[in-house]
Design a protein around this motif. Structure first.
Motif, PDB file in Angstrom:
ATOM      1  N   ASP A  40       0.832  -1.062  -0.011  1.00 46.03           N
ATOM      2  CA  ASP A  40      -0.095   0.125  -0.165  1.00 46.03           C
ATOM      3  C   ASP A  40       0.946   1.394   0.146  1.00 46.03           C
ATOM      4  OD1 ASP A  40       0.880  -0.589   2.500  1.00 46.03           O
ATOM      5  OD2 ASP A  40      -0.957  -0.548   3.612  1.00 46.03           O
ATOM      6  N   TYR A  41       1.869   1.295   0.933  1.00 51.50           N
ATOM      7  CA  TYR A  41       2.793   2.491   0.751  1.00 51.50           C
ATOM      8  C   TYR A  41       3.641   2.683  -0.605  1.00 51.50           C
ATOM      9  CZ  TYR A  41       6.718   5.177   2.464  1.00 51.50           C
ATOM     10  OH  TYR A  41       7.953   6.078   2.572  1.00 51.50           O
ATOM     11  N   LEU A  42       3.973   1.456  -0.943  1.00 54.25           N
ATOM     12  CA  LEU A  42       4.812   1.497  -2.398  1.00 54.25           C
ATOM     13  C   LEU A  42       3.710   1.973  -3.558  1.00 54.25           C
ATOM     14  CD1 LEU A  42       6.634  -1.869  -1.905  1.00 54.25           C
ATOM     15  CD2 LEU A  42       7.478   0.460  -1.417  1.00 54.25           C
ATOM     16  N   ARG A  43       2.729   1.478  -3.542  1.00 55.06           N
ATOM     17  CA  ARG A  43       1.718   1.920  -4.489  1.00 55.06           C
ATOM     18  C   ARG A  43       1.471   3.435  -4.574  1.00 55.06           C
ATOM     19  NH1 ARG A  43      -1.029  -3.015  -3.563  1.00 55.06           N
ATOM     20  NH2 ARG A  43      -2.288  -1.799  -1.976  1.00 55.06           N
ATOM     21  N   ARG A  44       1.391   3.913  -3.190  1.00 55.21           N
ATOM     22  CA  ARG A  44       1.351   5.397  -2.954  1.00 55.21           C
ATOM     23  C   ARG A  44       2.610   6.185  -3.554  1.00 55.21           C
ATOM     24  NH1 ARG A  44       0.174   9.541  -3.754  1.00 55.21           N
ATOM     25  NH2 ARG A  44      -0.324  11.289  -2.310  1.00 55.21           N
ATOM     26  N   LEU A  45       3.627   5.543  -3.337  1.00 54.88           N
ATOM     27  CA  LEU A  45       4.897   6.461  -3.940  1.00 54.88           C
ATOM     28  C   LEU A  45       4.728   6.428  -5.460  1.00 54.88           C
ATOM     29  CD1 LEU A  45       7.814   5.225  -1.266  1.00 54.88           C
ATOM     30  CD2 LEU A  45       6.064   6.994  -1.249  1.00 54.88           C
ATOM     31  N   ILE A  46       4.470   5.428  -5.996  1.00 55.97           N
ATOM     32  CA  ILE A  46       4.532   5.180  -7.522  1.00 55.97           C
ATOM     33  C   ILE A  46       3.547   6.074  -8.060  1.00 55.97           C
ATOM     34  CG2 ILE A  46       3.896   3.918  -9.454  1.00 55.97           C
ATOM     35  CD1 ILE A  46       4.874   1.336  -7.611  1.00 55.97           C
ATOM     36  N   GLU A  47       2.379   6.393  -7.259  1.00 60.09           N
ATOM     37  CA  GLU A  47       1.507   7.121  -7.877  1.00 60.09           C
ATOM     38  C   GLU A  47       1.588   8.849  -7.822  1.00 60.09           C
ATOM     39  OE1 GLU A  47      -1.924   6.401  -5.330  1.00 60.09           O
ATOM     40  OE2 GLU A  47      -2.496   4.477  -6.378  1.00 60.09           O
ATOM     41  N   MET A  48       2.583   8.949  -6.643  1.00 61.10           N
ATOM     42  CA  MET A  48       3.075  10.122  -6.524  1.00 61.10           C
ATOM     43  C   MET A  48       4.265  10.622  -7.289  1.00 61.10           C
ATOM     44  SD  MET A  48       5.168  11.726  -2.983  1.00 61.10           S
ATOM     45  CE  MET A  48       3.974  11.028  -1.892  1.00 61.10           C
ATOM     46  N   GLY A  49       4.999   9.499  -7.820  1.00 60.86           N
ATOM     47  CA  GLY A  49       6.170   9.802  -8.419  1.00 60.86           C
ATOM     48  C   GLY A  49       5.751  10.237  -9.919  1.00 60.86           C
ATOM     49  N   GLU A  50       4.583   9.552 -10.437  1.00 61.85           N
ATOM     50  CA  GLU A  50       3.862   9.533 -11.719  1.00 61.85           C
ATOM     51  C   GLU A  50       3.125  10.958 -11.716  1.00 61.85           C
ATOM     52  OE1 GLU A  50       1.215   7.152 -14.856  1.00 61.85           O
ATOM     53  OE2 GLU A  50       1.395   6.470 -12.752  1.00 61.85           O
ATOM     54  N   ALA A  51       2.365  11.353 -10.619  1.00 65.95           N
ATOM     55  CA  ALA A  51       1.763  12.686 -10.448  1.00 65.95           C
ATOM     56  C   ALA A  51       2.852  14.058 -10.577  1.00 65.95           C
ATOM     57  CB  ALA A  51       0.865  12.811  -9.435  1.00 65.95           C
ATOM     58  N   ASP A  52       3.961  13.741  -9.903  1.00 69.73           N
ATOM     59  CA  ASP A  52       5.072  14.942  -9.521  1.00 69.73           C
ATOM     60  C   ASP A  52       5.522  15.006 -11.106  1.00 69.73           C
ATOM     61  OD1 ASP A  52       4.407  15.030  -6.935  1.00 69.73           O
ATOM     62  OD2 ASP A  52       6.073  14.082  -6.243  1.00 69.73           O
ATOM     63  N   ALA A  53       5.674  14.007 -11.760  1.00 71.54           N
ATOM     64  CA  ALA A  53       6.475  14.127 -13.309  1.00 71.54           C
ATOM     65  C   ALA A  53       5.221  14.845 -13.971  1.00 71.54           C
ATOM     66  CB  ALA A  53       6.582  12.799 -13.589  1.00 71.54           C
ATOM     67  N   GLY A  54       4.045  14.355 -14.017  1.00 73.36           N
ATOM     68  CA  GLY A  54       3.114  15.201 -14.620  1.00 73.36           C
ATOM     69  C   GLY A  54       3.074  16.660 -14.500  1.00 73.36           C
ATOM     70  N   ALA A  55       3.376  16.879 -13.200  1.00 74.87           N
ATOM     71  CA  ALA A  55       3.009  18.437 -12.867  1.00 74.87           C
ATOM     72  C   ALA A  55       4.263  19.195 -13.526  1.00 74.87           C
ATOM     73  CB  ALA A  55       3.270  18.572 -11.333  1.00 74.87           C
ATOM     74  N   ARG A  56       5.275  18.614 -13.826  1.00 80.54           N
ATOM     75  CA  ARG A  56       6.249  19.041 -14.522  1.00 80.54           C
ATOM     76  C   ARG A  56       6.562  18.510 -15.694  1.00 80.54           C
ATOM     77  NH1 ARG A  56      11.340  18.648 -10.278  1.00 80.54           N
ATOM     78  NH2 ARG A  56      12.499  19.970 -11.994  1.00 80.54           N
ATOM     79  N   ALA A  57       5.359  18.051 -16.648  1.00 82.87           N
ATOM     80  CA  ALA A  57       5.672  17.587 -17.690  1.00 82.87           C
ATOM     81  C   ALA A  57       6.129  18.364 -18.876  1.00 82.87           C
ATOM     82  CB  ALA A  57       4.301  17.202 -18.289  1.00 82.87           C
ATOM     83  N   ASP A  58       5.764  19.641 -18.849  1.00 81.99           N
ATOM     84  CA  ASP A  58       6.435  20.708 -20.003  1.00 81.99           C
ATOM     85  C   ASP A  58       8.036  20.741 -19.742  1.00 81.99           C
ATOM     86  OD1 ASP A  58       3.967  20.979 -20.974  1.00 81.99           O
ATOM     87  OD2 ASP A  58       3.486  22.737 -20.155  1.00 81.99           O
ATOM     88  N   GLU A  59       8.446  20.914 -18.348  1.00 82.33           N
ATOM     89  CA  GLU A  59       9.635  21.261 -18.115  1.00 82.33           C
ATOM     90  C   GLU A  59      10.455  19.838 -18.599  1.00 82.33           C
ATOM     91  OE1 GLU A  59      12.651  21.982 -14.426  1.00 82.33           O
ATOM     92  OE2 GLU A  59      10.647  21.545 -14.195  1.00 82.33           O
ATOM     93  N   ILE A  60       9.930  18.761 -18.223  1.00 81.83           N
ATOM     94  CA  ILE A  60      10.680  17.313 -18.685  1.00 81.83           C
ATOM     95  C   ILE A  60      10.801  17.286 -20.116  1.00 81.83           C
ATOM     96  CG2 ILE A  60      10.362  14.909 -18.584  1.00 81.83           C
ATOM     97  CD1 ILE A  60       9.058  15.291 -16.010  1.00 81.83           C
ATOM     98  N   ARG A  61       9.754  17.680 -20.777  1.00 83.89           N
ATOM     99  CA  ARG A  61       9.656  17.573 -22.149  1.00 83.89           C
ATOM    100  C   ARG A  61      10.731  18.268 -22.999  1.00 83.89           C
ATOM    101  NH1 ARG A  61       3.941  17.092 -21.821  1.00 83.89           N
ATOM    102  NH2 ARG A  61       3.459  14.796 -22.378  1.00 83.89           N
ATOM    103  N   ARG A  62      10.844  19.652 -22.466  1.00 86.70           N
ATOM    104  CA  ARG A  62      11.685  20.591 -22.857  1.00 86.70           C
ATOM    105  C   ARG A  62      13.143  19.995 -22.605  1.00 86.70           C
ATOM    106  NH1 ARG A  62       8.335  24.438 -20.764  1.00 86.70           N
ATOM    107  NH2 ARG A  62       9.609  24.687 -18.948  1.00 86.70           N
ATOM    108  N   PHE A  63      13.382  19.459 -21.572  1.00 88.12           N
ATOM    109  CA  PHE A  63      14.823  18.954 -21.164  1.00 88.12           C
ATOM    110  C   PHE A  63      15.184  18.045 -21.977  1.00 88.12           C
ATOM    111  CE2 PHE A  63      17.607  16.339 -18.696  1.00 88.12           C
ATOM    112  CZ  PHE A  63      18.487  16.868 -18.305  1.00 88.12           C
ATOM    113  N   LEU A  64      14.281  16.994 -22.444  1.00 87.69           N
ATOM    114  CA  LEU A  64      14.483  15.738 -23.164  1.00 87.69           C
ATOM    115  C   LEU A  64      14.443  16.097 -24.788  1.00 87.69           C
ATOM    116  CD1 LEU A  64      12.587  13.160 -21.154  1.00 87.69           C
ATOM    117  CD2 LEU A  64      14.924  13.351 -21.143  1.00 87.69           C
ATOM    118  N   ASP A  65      14.138  17.086 -25.084  1.00 87.71           N
ATOM    119  CA  ASP A  65      14.122  17.393 -26.513  1.00 87.71           C
ATOM    120  C   ASP A  65      15.412  18.354 -26.981  1.00 87.71           C
ATOM    121  OD1 ASP A  65      11.635  16.436 -26.958  1.00 87.71           O
ATOM    122  OD2 ASP A  65      10.389  17.861 -27.062  1.00 87.71           O
ATOM    123  N   ARG A  66      16.277  18.879 -26.066  1.00 87.78           N
ATOM    124  CA  ARG A  66      17.292  19.538 -26.278  1.00 87.78           C
ATOM    125  C   ARG A  66      18.117  18.707 -27.062  1.00 87.78           C
ATOM    126  NH1 ARG A  66      18.608  22.068 -20.025  1.00 87.78           N
ATOM    127  NH2 ARG A  66      16.976  23.013 -19.851  1.00 87.78           N
TER     128      ARG A  66
END
Length: 382
Positions: A356-382
């Motif tokens: 249950d704790y581990l699933r919560r962390l996975i969900e958080m990691g995915e949500a945190d990445a989604g919140a910075r999606a534009d920044e991540i895409r710009r970084f990886l497109d360099r």
């Protein structure tokens, strides 16, 4: 799978025990939103090394293997990592205590750790497809061309040095050596992964080629350095430490005298998590210096793009919510260390291998990445 278009992209997976499930959330976002981005360089330490080894050794398409890794973490139970039966834990506590009160002359058989990690070894052998302990899938990934290199860090209890084991497409690549840290090119085995993830005192040391090793975070002063040495030009580093505000940092985590769990949590944070922040700051300073120098005066220095991702919540505090679900015998042991007396249970979060704790962390990691999606895409497109 073909050659990767991102051979100079490194994913750096830090330590943190059970907290490494958070990293899987980001990887899930990456595989879903940017399926053509397959990192050519993987580096890991501690449980982050387990994630790196899984990605390197498995042969499914990258998107599929990330989903399988997320499913593995989501189903994980503490008994899949170490024994939690009362008999084994009680025996270890008695033998450890007997050694202390007998001045090291106890007639009882000595114990090397608080828990037995034989279940983790069996899990890794199965999930990483180990044949006689060898991770043959990594060689296949290197031969296929998408994986340029993988590096796992460990700490030698025998010499006190930090060592980074590297498996790479270029076996003639020069290794690096600094005071108290060095590298070695080899074919990775389960023992290398177990050694990198051996939390001090909790998990037993692991023997590799005649020397004894423990968690790589203990002596790895520069967590980004393996990726730099392996030729990365873009680095995504996934930390498992929450970045507190000034107000949060000043807030007391406990009242009264600090229990062992609080002291251990502070120490483990200093060992495993603080160094990534300082290394990132050092890299940014070098980037500024490089930008001010003409090409002919850079003396081999190069600009490196760095993106650091971290949790949006305190994973230690979150562990308190799931503490009552721990197996009774192990919960009794951890409460004896004072885990109920502190609000920031960093120690507990390292060993909270509860689905249950581990699933919560996975969900958080995915949500945190989604919140910075534009920044991540710009970084990886360099």
């Amino acid at each position: 799978m073909g050659a990767s278009r991102h051979s100079d992209l490194a994913i750096v997976l830090s330590g943190g025990g059970a907290r490494a499930a958070y990293q899987v959330g980001f990887l899930r976002f990456l595989a879903r939103e940017l399926p053509d981005v397959v990192p050519g360089i993987l580096t890991g330490v501690s449980a982050g090394g387990i994630n790196a080894a899984y990605l390197a050794a498995r042969q499914e398409p990258f998107t599929e293997k990330v989903e399988n890794l997320a499913d593995l973490w989501s189903r994980l139970h503490i008994s899949d990592v170490f024994r939690v039966d009362a008999r084994d834990l009680g025996s270890r506590a008695i033998r450890w205590g007997g050694r202390l009160v007998a001045g090291g002359r106890s007639p009882m058989r000595p114990v090397g750790s608080l828990v037995d990690t034989a279940p983790l070894r069996r899990l890794l052998e199965r999930e990483l497809g180990a044949a006689g302990g060898a991770l043959t899938g990594i060689a296949r990934s290197v031969e296929d061309g998408w994986l340029r290199a993988i590096a796992l860090a460990a700490s030698s209890y025998t010499t006190g040095q930090s060592i980074t084991w590297v498996q790479t497409v270029d076996c003639t690549m020069p290794t690096w050596e600094r005071p108290q840290r060095k590298s070695a090119i080899c074919e990775l085995r389960v023992n290398h992964v177990m050694a990198s993830a051996a939390l001090p005192f909790f998990f037993p040391a692991v023997e590799v080629d005649g020397a004894w090793y423990g968690d790589g975070g203990i002596r790895l002063a520069a967590p980004l350095s393996p990726a730099v040495h392996l030729g990365a030009r873009r680095i995504v580093a996934i930390s498992t430490r929450y970045g507190k505000s000034r107000e949060e940092a000043d807030r007391p985590a406990m009242a009264g005298y600090p229990p062992p769990a609080q002291v251990a949590g502070v120490l483990l944070n200093a060992i495993f998590l603080d160094l990534l922040d300082s290394d990132a700051l050092h890299l940014q300073q070098i980037n500024r210096l490089v930008s001010q120098l003409p090409e002919e005066r850079r003396d081999g220095l190069r600009h490196l793009d760095l993106l650091v991702l971290r949790p949006s919540q305190d994973l230690g505090q979150l562990a308190n919510t799931f503490e009552p679900e721990l197996p009774a015998a192990f919960r009794f042991l951890t409460r004896g260390l004072g885990t109920r007396e502190t609000h920031a249970n960093d120690l507990l979060s390292l060993v909270m291998f509860q689905s249950d704790y581990l699933r919560r962390l996975i969900e958080m990691g995915e949500a945190d990445a989604g919140a910075r999606a534009d920044e991540i895409r710009r970084f990886l497109d360099r």
